[in-house]
Design a protein around this motif. Structure first.
Motif, PDB file in Angstrom:
ATOM      1  N   ALA A 210      -6.588   3.970  -1.073  1.00  8.92           N
ATOM      2  CA  ALA A 210      -6.129   3.686  -2.432  1.00  8.92           C
ATOM      3  C   ALA A 210      -6.718   4.610  -3.485  1.00  8.92           C
ATOM      4  CB  ALA A 210      -6.469   2.240  -2.790  1.00  8.92           C
TER       5      ALA A 210
ATOM      6  N   TYR B  64      -5.183   4.893  -7.848  1.00  8.24           N
ATOM      7  CA  TYR B  64      -5.774   3.940  -8.786  1.00  8.24           C
ATOM      8  C   TYR B  64      -5.180   4.057 -10.179  1.00  8.24           C
ATOM      9  CZ  TYR B  64      -8.630   7.832 -10.526  1.00  8.24           C
ATOM     10  OH  TYR B  64      -9.043   9.015 -11.062  1.00  8.24           O
TER      11      TYR B  64
ATOM     12  N   PHE C  67      -3.629  -1.829  -5.499  1.00 10.03           N
ATOM     13  CA  PHE C  67      -3.992  -1.218  -4.231  1.00 10.03           C
ATOM     14  C   PHE C  67      -5.512  -1.077  -4.123  1.00 10.03           C
ATOM     15  CE2 PHE C  67      -2.795   2.565  -1.236  1.00 10.03           C
ATOM     16  CZ  PHE C  67      -3.290   1.841  -0.181  1.00 10.03           C
TER      17      PHE C  67
ATOM     18  N   ASP D  94       0.839  -1.194   0.000  1.00  6.44           N
ATOM     19  CA  ASP D  94       0.000   0.000   0.000  1.00  6.44           C
ATOM     20  C   ASP D  94       0.873   1.243   0.000  1.00  6.44           C
ATOM     21  OD1 ASP D  94       0.999   0.083   2.549  1.00  6.44           O
ATOM     22  OD2 ASP D  94      -0.934  -0.144   3.558  1.00  6.44           O
ATOM     23  N   ASP D  95       0.281   2.388   0.298  1.00  4.23           N
ATOM     24  CA  ASP D  95       1.009   3.651   0.213  1.00  4.23           C
ATOM     25  C   ASP D  95       2.064   3.798   1.302  1.00  4.23           C
ATOM     26  OD1 ASP D  95      -1.090   3.681   2.034  1.00  4.23           O
ATOM     27  OD2 ASP D  95      -1.211   5.864   2.028  1.00  4.23           O
TER      28      ASP D  95
END
Length: 328
Positions: free
Chosen positions: A282, A286, A292, A108-109
């Protein structure tokens, strides 16, 4: 003088007498060869013949196993649920990394393992879905039984209360309450359960109104049974079928509502793994990190779809006539 021997073919013979147990189809030991089946047994037999429902049930079992074995996923991958891998889990530009041999579903981020977080997020979704639905059913059944059976002023007050709860914009009030009390698992379950019981109560009330004057209820009254015993012992088992059907269809709705609250930032507080919260995080990635969005959203889609298809199968199993009417 009578002789002992085989009967003359020309003479009429008396019919062979059988024991009452043999006439009833019982074995000499006295056990019955024909056993009655309850409506739930008949519904289960119909449900087992529904391939879509059984596949959905298998998917739900796998999701439940994933929730229970979430710590095992962290052990196998070697990635704790909230561990941030800033060097290996992010690109030099600070973007999430895609699926690889190290991160099977990408990151993820913050560089956290999406697979592990999805596994832990299934715990939250299932817990909220089942707990909120159970609370909804308990409140709805009790109020519906009381309104339908007691009647009079009690029915009038409870029926108006049901109408008021059904007219409240649920999502807006839920957002307002969660924003005031603060996000937590208990608050989410209570808010969803409190605003969802009215539909169950209306269904149960309608069923009880059609049963309270039946012969078995009058027989229970004549035997001196109390109102509570009649409601919960005599009437309740006869209204369980529609309640079970509604509960099976309510679970996916609750899961989506919980994900919606988390998406709006009103679900569980970070860094708790939650599907709605993951989708919310997310939304800015995108275009660069499709995994994600796709994997948490896919987990939510598969779970809700499986529960909905299973709920449709349960509804058809309890009421096969409705399925035939729809086919016509």
């Amino acid at each position: 003088m009578a002789t002992i021997g085989p009967p003359d073919p020309g003479e009429p013979t008396s019919p062979t007498l059988t024991a009452p147990g043999d006439i009833a189809g019982r074995s000499p030991s006295g056990t019955s060869g024909i056993e009655g089946r309850t409506p739930f047994q008949l519904a289960w037999q119909r449900l087992r013949r529904d391939r879509v429902a059984m596949i959905s049930l298998a998917v739900i079992v796998l999701i439940v196993l994933m929730a229970f074995l979430a710590p095992l996923a962290a052990v196998i991958t070697g990635h704790p649920v909230n561990e941030q891998y800033r060097t290996t889990g992010l690109t030099p530009d600070g973007l999430p990394r895609g699926p690889s041999s190290e991160f099977w579903l990408g990151t993820d981020d913050l560089g956290r393992d999406i697979l592990v977080r999805i596994a832990y997020g299934s715990r939250i979704s299932l817990l909220v879905g089942v707990a909120s639905t159970a609370l909804t059913v308990v409140i709805g059944v009790v109020i519906g039984l009381a309104a339908g059976f007691l009647g009079g002023l009690v029915d009038t007050i409870l029926a108006r209360l049901i109408d008021v709860v059904l007219s409240v914009p649920f999502l807006l009030v839920a957002i307002a309450l969660v924003s005031i009390t603060g996000p937590s698992l208990i608050v989410t379950v209570l808010v969803i359960g409190f605003f969802s019981w009215a539909s169950v109560a209306r269904i149960v009330r309608g069923q009880v109104l059609s049963m309270r004057e039946r012969e078995f209820v009058e027989a229970a009254r004549s035997l001196g049974s109390s109102n509570s015993r009649i409601m919960f012992v005599d009437i309740l088992p006869n209204v369980l079928a529609p309640v079970i059907v509604y509960a099976s269809l309510l679970i996916p709705v609750v899961i989506v509502v919980e994900a919606t609250l988390s998406f709006l930032g009103l679900g569980l507080a970070p860094p708790t793994a939650d599907w709605g919260g993951m989708i919310s995080e997310a939304q800015n990635y995108y275009t660069t990190s499709w995994w994600f969005v796709v994997f948490p959203g896919g987990a939510l889609l598969v779970t809700t779809l499986a529960f909905n298809l299973l709920g449709d199968g349960i509804r058809d199993a309890f009421d096969p006539r409705a399925e035939r009417l729809m086919a016509k």
